[in-house]
Structures are given as structure tokens and as C-alpha cells.
Design a protein around this motif. Sequence first.
Motif, short mmCIF file in Angstrom:
data_model
loop_
_atom_site.label_atom_id
_atom_site.label_comp_id
_atom_site.label_asym_id
_atom_site.label_seq_id
_atom_site.Cartn_x
_atom_site.Cartn_y
_atom_site.Cartn_z
N GLU A 13 0.84 -1.27 -0.02
CA GLU A 13 0.05 0.18 -0.17
C GLU A 13 0.76 1.38 -0.06
OE1 GLU A 13 -2.46 -0.32 3.58
OE2 GLU A 13 -3.66 -1.79 2.52
N ALA A 14 0.40 2.24 -0.61
CA ALA A 14 1.14 3.53 -0.66
C ALA A 14 -0.12 4.71 -0.68
CB ALA A 14 2.03 3.75 -1.86
N LEU A 15 0.71 5.85 -0.27
CA LEU A 15 -0.15 7.16 -0.34
C LEU A 15 -1.31 7.14 0.78
CD1 LEU A 15 -1.24 7.51 -4.00
CD2 LEU A 15 0.80 8.65 -2.87
N GLU A 16 -0.64 6.67 1.73
CA GLU A 16 -1.46 6.46 3.21
C GLU A 16 -2.70 5.61 2.97
OE1 GLU A 16 -2.42 10.42 4.31
OE2 GLU A 16 -0.72 10.86 5.22
N GLY A 17 -2.39 4.51 2.36
CA GLY A 17 -3.41 3.46 2.07
C GLY A 17 -4.40 3.58 0.96
N ARG A 18 -4.27 4.88 0.27
CA ARG A 18 -5.11 5.26 -0.79
C ARG A 18 -4.95 4.25 -2.12
NH1 ARG A 18 -4.18 9.99 1.60
NH2 ARG A 18 -5.95 11.29 2.10
N PHE A 19 -3.60 3.74 -2.10
CA PHE A 19 -3.17 2.98 -3.19
C PHE A 19 -2.70 1.70 -2.87
CE2 PHE A 19 0.03 1.37 -6.40
CZ PHE A 19 -0.90 1.18 -7.49
N SER A 20 -3.34 0.70 -3.66
CA SER A 20 -2.86 -0.81 -3.03
C SER A 20 -2.70 -1.48 -4.33
CB SER A 20 -3.90 -1.31 -2.12
OG SER A 20 -5.30 -1.80 -2.83
N TYR A 21 -1.88 -2.49 -4.36
CA TYR A 21 -1.46 -3.44 -5.58
C TYR A 21 -1.12 -4.76 -5.10
CZ TYR A 21 3.45 -3.14 -4.31
OH TYR A 21 4.66 -3.38 -3.70
N GLY A 22 -1.48 -5.75 -5.86
CA GLY A 22 -0.69 -7.11 -5.79
C GLY A 22 -0.71 -7.83 -7.06
N ALA A 23 0.57 -8.51 -7.16
CA ALA A 23 0.81 -9.16 -8.30
C ALA A 23 1.26 -10.78 -8.21
CB ALA A 23 1.84 -8.64 -9.27
N GLY A 24 1.05 -11.67 -8.58
CA GLY A 24 1.32 -13.21 -8.15
C GLY A 24 1.45 -14.10 -9.23
N LEU A 25 2.06 -15.17 -8.73
CA LEU A 25 2.55 -16.17 -9.66
C LEU A 25 2.28 -17.44 -8.99
CD1 LEU A 25 4.38 -17.70 -12.34
CD2 LEU A 25 6.25 -17.33 -10.86
N TYR A 26 1.33 -18.26 -9.59
CA TYR A 26 0.77 -19.57 -9.06
C TYR A 26 0.85 -20.48 -9.94
CZ TYR A 26 -1.57 -15.39 -6.86
OH TYR A 26 -1.72 -14.15 -6.37
N ASN A 27 0.63 -21.83 -9.34
CA ASN A 27 0.65 -23.11 -10.22
C ASN A 27 -0.31 -23.04 -10.98
OD1 ASN A 27 2.61 -24.33 -8.97
ND2 ASN A 27 1.51 -25.50 -7.44
N GLY A 28 -1.87 -22.52 -10.87
CA GLY A 28 -2.83 -22.52 -11.91
C GLY A 28 -3.66 -23.57 -11.84
N ASN A 29 -3.43 -24.61 -11.04
CA ASN A 29 -4.18 -25.60 -10.67
C ASN A 29 -5.04 -26.02 -9.33
OD1 ASN A 29 -3.73 -26.86 -13.26
ND2 ASN A 29 -2.57 -28.49 -12.42
N GLY A 30 -5.12 -24.68 -8.81
CA GLY A 30 -5.90 -24.71 -7.80
C GLY A 30 -5.06 -25.15 -6.30
N ARG A 31 -5.60 -26.09 -5.57
CA ARG A 31 -4.73 -26.35 -4.34
C ARG A 31 -3.92 -27.63 -4.69
NH1 ARG A 31 -10.08 -25.33 -2.79
NH2 ARG A 31 -10.30 -24.18 -0.92
N ASP A 32 -3.74 -28.03 -5.98
CA ASP A 32 -2.83 -29.14 -6.35
C ASP A 32 -1.23 -28.60 -6.07
OD1 ASP A 32 -4.81 -30.65 -6.90
OD2 ASP A 32 -4.53 -30.38 -9.13
N VAL A 33 -0.47 -29.37 -5.66
CA VAL A 33 0.84 -28.89 -5.38
C VAL A 33 1.59 -28.88 -6.65
CG1 VAL A 33 2.87 -29.58 -4.14
CG2 VAL A 33 0.85 -29.90 -3.02
N THR A 34 1.29 -29.79 -7.45
CA THR A 34 2.07 -30.05 -8.84
C THR A 34 1.33 -28.77 -9.81
OG1 THR A 34 0.98 -31.65 -9.55
CG2 THR A 34 2.96 -31.92 -8.56
N ASN A 35 1.94 -28.14 -10.83
CA ASN A 35 1.30 -27.65 -11.74
C ASN A 35 1.34 -28.32 -13.13
OD1 ASN A 35 4.15 -27.31 -12.34
ND2 ASN A 35 3.74 -25.21 -13.45
#
Length: 354
Positions: free
Chosen positions: A146-168
Motif C-alpha cells: 500500500e502507498a499514499l496512506e492506504g489510498r493506493f494498493s496493489y498485488g501481483a502473483g505467480l501461481y501453479n494455476g491448478n488450484g490446491r494441487d501442489v504440482t502444476n
Amino acid sequence: MIARVCARTAIALALTLPGAAAAQESLPVEIGGLLRAGARAHSDSGIGAQGFQLFESRLKVSGSVGLVFDYKFVTRYDASRDAFRIHDAVVTMPLMPEFRITFGMFKPNFSHEAVVSRADITFVNRSQAVTAIKPGRQIGVEAGGEALEGRFSYGAGLYNGNGRDVTNDDDNYMFTGRVQFNSIGTIAFYDEFVAQAGVSFGYSTDTSASLGTGIVTGDRSAAPRITSDFAGERLLWGADMELSYRGLTLSGEYLRADFDLDASLGGAGPSETEAYGGYAQFGYRPWGLIEGVVRYDGFRPALGADREFMVFGVNMYPDGYARFGVQYATALGDSPNAPTLSDGQFMFLAQVDF
């Protein structure tokens, strides 16, 4: 919301770390839970069970270890399987307010209504578009802040893409990202005008990915290879906004999924298709304890007829823990029933969140 936070803080337990008696450092542990139960009644007996139901049952353990990391572990009772399963298992390193790293199994940062806790959504279920298009819980890593005293927030991620499965699947991954701007920040001053807007993005190359509920309805044999084991490319994106002033709230969200199917698998149907939809809703909370809401909920699936509904509801908040609600859904035109909505449907909700 403030009462709920205070209540959770009050029940936090302080457990002494082994081997740290000299420093007398402690490991705060917070125990929480969510119970949602109610009743469902509708005119079409072919779309699902009626009567009293257990919608959600969760138990959460969370806390922090000094300034090193925060953790959260949530287990959920799955009524369809009559068994408990891991719902969230998260470790977060809060390096600074503007930047944190999260590992484990959790919801990707995509869609406004999807990232809101189920305890805080307006209606009994999320909208059709969010239910169908949002990525399910994934195993991966995410950076945000978060920045600007909470006014701006962001998130970016990399995931398996297969839900709860450990393997992708075949070393393919899912990427998601979201940015949001709020005109006043994280503190809600209900006597001020507040404007909030966000955009979301996701992309995945899949060989056997599970898609959301409602992407395909009707005769699945005619589906253009959009099945529970999807193979191809997915491009997900959406935008949302919310305007509020005192007890009045106007909000909406649009989501779209573009599918480019793996042509090497053959089969009938086009190689590209899409699904899209959204909601627009208005709410009024004149006395703080009672809230009236109305929502337009529309969705076009990858296969099947368009589904459009109007949903009316009343929510009551007697304290910081409990919530009671009732909603009624009616189909527009000749709209068929949806997985979570049907014409002439009544739903009652009783919820405890601590």
C-alpha cells in the motif's frame, strides 16, 4: 467492522516462545471462525437442495512472529464431502507498508468482490461473473503493498494455476495482478464521500485446469472443449468501482474471460470463446444496523443462454459478530436458472464471524 477487530484482538492469546525466557518474547495467536447457515427455497426443484443448509464453516488460527512474518491457517468443513480440508495456509513477510511478500495457498489478488471475505459480501453468494471467472485458491507467491496512506494498493502473483494441487500442469503458471485506488484510504469515514476504483488482470496457459462454476451450462456435450480439465490459454480481466456517502453505496464490477483452446486436442466447436458479465448494486444503510440492497446480476457463459437476475435483500447487523439477512431473486425475461440463483428464490442467512 471496528467492533469485530476489537473483539478479535480481545480473544488473542499470548504463548511464550520456547527458549526465549530471558527476553520474554511472545508469539501472539489469534483464534477466529466463521459460521454461515440458513435456508433456501425456490420454485424449481431440479436446481438443487431446498430447506435448511450449512453454507460455510471455518476455523482460523493466525498471528505473527515478531517483525519477521505473519501467518494464517484456515480449515473449512466441506459439507458435500463431509470432511474438513485446508482452506488457506499463508505466510507473509511484511518488509514495509509499501511492499510485502506472501507464500502459500490463498486467493489470488483478482476482482474486488472475490478478494472480500465471504463474511463481508453483501449477498449470500458472490455474483455470477465473480463465481465463474475468478481464479480459485492457488498455491504460489504474491508481492503487494500500500502507498499514499492506504489510498493506493496493489498485488501481483505467480501461481501453479491448478488450484490446491501442489504440482502444476506441464510447468505452466498463472499470473494475476490488481491495483486499486481509494479516495480516503483504509479508514472508512461514513460521513465523507468515498470513491474507489480497481482493475484486475490474469493470464494462464493450461493443460488440465479447473474452471469456475457456471462457465458452461446446459448441454455440455456441445461445449467447445470448455470442460473441467481445460487446455489452452486464459486471459482474465475486469474493472470495478464503488461510490459511497454516509449510508448510501453504489457499486459495480465487470469481468471477462477469453479462452483460446488448444487446437491440437481436436473436438467440435470454435477454437476461441469468451464468458463475461457483472453486477451493479445500490445499498442504503440508514441506521447502521439495517441495510437494504438491490442488485442487477448478469452473465453470459462460454456455453449456454444469458442469465440475468434482479436480487433484493435486507441485512441486519445487531453487533460486531452476528449478521442476519434475507434475499429474493427474480429472473429477467426468459433467463434460465444459474448455479446459485433461480427465479423466485428466497434465501435466509444467519452468520457468526469472530
